[in-house]
Design a protein around this motif. Structure first.
Motif, mmCIF file in Angstrom:
data_model
loop_
_atom_site.group_PDB
_atom_site.id
_atom_site.type_symbol
_atom_site.label_atom_id
_atom_site.label_comp_id
_atom_site.label_asym_id
_atom_site.label_seq_id
_atom_site.Cartn_x
_atom_site.Cartn_y
_atom_site.Cartn_z
ATOM 1 N N ALA A 33 0.837 -1.061 -0.037
ATOM 2 C CA ALA A 33 -0.088 -0.038 -0.020
ATOM 3 C C ALA A 33 0.987 1.144 -0.082
ATOM 4 N N ALA A 34 0.420 2.119 -0.859
ATOM 5 C CA ALA A 34 1.278 3.550 -0.605
ATOM 6 C C ALA A 34 0.382 4.764 -0.947
ATOM 7 N N VAL A 35 0.539 5.693 -0.477
ATOM 8 C CA VAL A 35 -0.371 6.848 -0.375
ATOM 9 C C VAL A 35 0.349 7.910 -1.822
ATOM 10 N N LEU A 36 -0.224 8.116 -2.782
ATOM 11 C CA LEU A 36 0.465 8.905 -3.868
ATOM 12 C C LEU A 36 0.543 10.349 -3.632
ATOM 13 N N THR A 37 -0.967 10.979 -3.530
ATOM 14 C CA THR A 37 -1.104 12.237 -3.521
ATOM 15 C C THR A 37 -2.105 12.677 -2.266
ATOM 16 N N PRO A 38 -2.143 13.705 -1.628
ATOM 17 C CA PRO A 38 -1.580 14.958 -2.304
ATOM 18 C C PRO A 38 -0.199 15.100 -2.002
ATOM 19 N N SER A 39 0.623 16.022 -2.873
ATOM 20 C CA SER A 39 1.996 15.982 -2.422
ATOM 21 C C SER A 39 2.143 16.963 -1.495
ATOM 22 N N GLY A 40 1.392 17.965 -1.229
ATOM 23 C CA GLY A 40 1.350 19.013 -0.191
ATOM 24 C C GLY A 40 0.746 18.853 1.235
ATOM 25 N N SER A 41 1.399 18.849 2.044
ATOM 26 C CA SER A 41 0.639 18.568 3.554
ATOM 27 C C SER A 41 -0.195 19.754 4.184
ATOM 28 N N THR A 42 -0.399 20.946 3.719
ATOM 29 C CA THR A 42 -1.024 21.893 4.246
ATOM 30 C C THR A 42 -2.044 22.584 3.390
ATOM 31 N N PHE A 43 -3.221 22.641 3.988
ATOM 32 C CA PHE A 43 -4.705 22.960 3.297
ATOM 33 C C PHE A 43 -5.257 24.162 4.144
ATOM 34 N N SER A 44 -6.194 24.534 3.454
ATOM 35 C CA SER A 44 -7.101 25.718 4.164
ATOM 36 C C SER A 44 -8.489 25.247 4.448
ATOM 37 N N THR A 45 -8.986 25.804 5.594
ATOM 38 C CA THR A 45 -10.707 25.255 5.598
ATOM 39 C C THR A 45 -11.391 25.528 4.555
ATOM 40 N N GLY A 46 -12.153 24.627 4.314
ATOM 41 C CA GLY A 46 -12.864 24.759 3.060
ATOM 42 C C GLY A 46 -12.375 24.378 1.924
ATOM 43 N N ASP A 47 -11.100 23.753 1.892
ATOM 44 C CA ASP A 47 -10.229 23.224 0.715
ATOM 45 C C ASP A 47 -11.125 21.594 0.483
ATOM 46 N N ILE A 48 -11.224 21.002 -0.868
ATOM 47 C CA ILE A 48 -11.554 19.959 -0.854
ATOM 48 C C ILE A 48 -10.307 18.984 -1.469
ATOM 49 N N ILE A 49 -9.842 18.119 -0.545
ATOM 50 C CA ILE A 49 -8.724 17.450 -0.486
ATOM 51 C C ILE A 49 -9.044 16.032 -1.039
#
Length: 142
Positions: A33-49
């Motif tokens: 098993a591997a997590v491929l994306t997202p590459s970023g690790s910081t998001f803003s409230t309201g973002d769809i991840i």
């Protein structure tokens, strides 16, 4: 496999022949098993991840997927989408199973609170008021 065992005396005469059947079960190897994306690790409230992972199985077994985000089941496919997360640290765990063995991969990410921007209505009102004052001043000079 079928094996025939022959037994005899010390002088080589055949005493007994026995058929033995041996079944060798292939060993099931675990998937990966591997997590491929997202590459970023910081998001803003309201973002769809959107989080994407992948699993492989060296034996070619069919795989199932489960995403757990902050302790709650979020999806059962290679990609899961989450939104509406509170500000702070979060963890997404991908479980991949071949029906016999299950492995996991995880990722951590942070959701930051949005910084409130200027109130558009107040800015527009201020611009209109400034334009009105400028028009009055311009008329008085003429």
């Amino acid at each position: 496999e079928r094996i025939t065992a022959l037994g005899g005396t010390a002088y080589g005469t055949l005493a007994t022949a026995v058929d033995i059947s041996v079944f060798v079960s292939p060993t099931n190897r675990p998937p990966t098993a591997a997590v491929l994306t997202p590459s970023g690790s910081t998001f803003s409230t309201g973002d769809i991840i959107s989080i994407t992972g992948r699993g492989t199985d060296p034996d070619g077994d069919p795989l199932t997927y489960r995403w757990i985000v902050d302790g709650t089941l979020a999806g059962k496919s290679e990609t899961v989408t989450v939104s509406g997360l509170d500000p702070g640290p979060h963890t997404a765990v991908l479980f991949v199973s071949d029906g016999d063995q299950t492995v996991a991969a995880d990722m951590s990410f942070t959701v930051e609170a949005n910084t409130p921007g200027p109130n558009v209505a107040l800015v527009a009102a201020a611009l209109i008021a400034a334009a009105a004052v400028a028009a009055i001043v311009f008329r008085r000079r003429m």
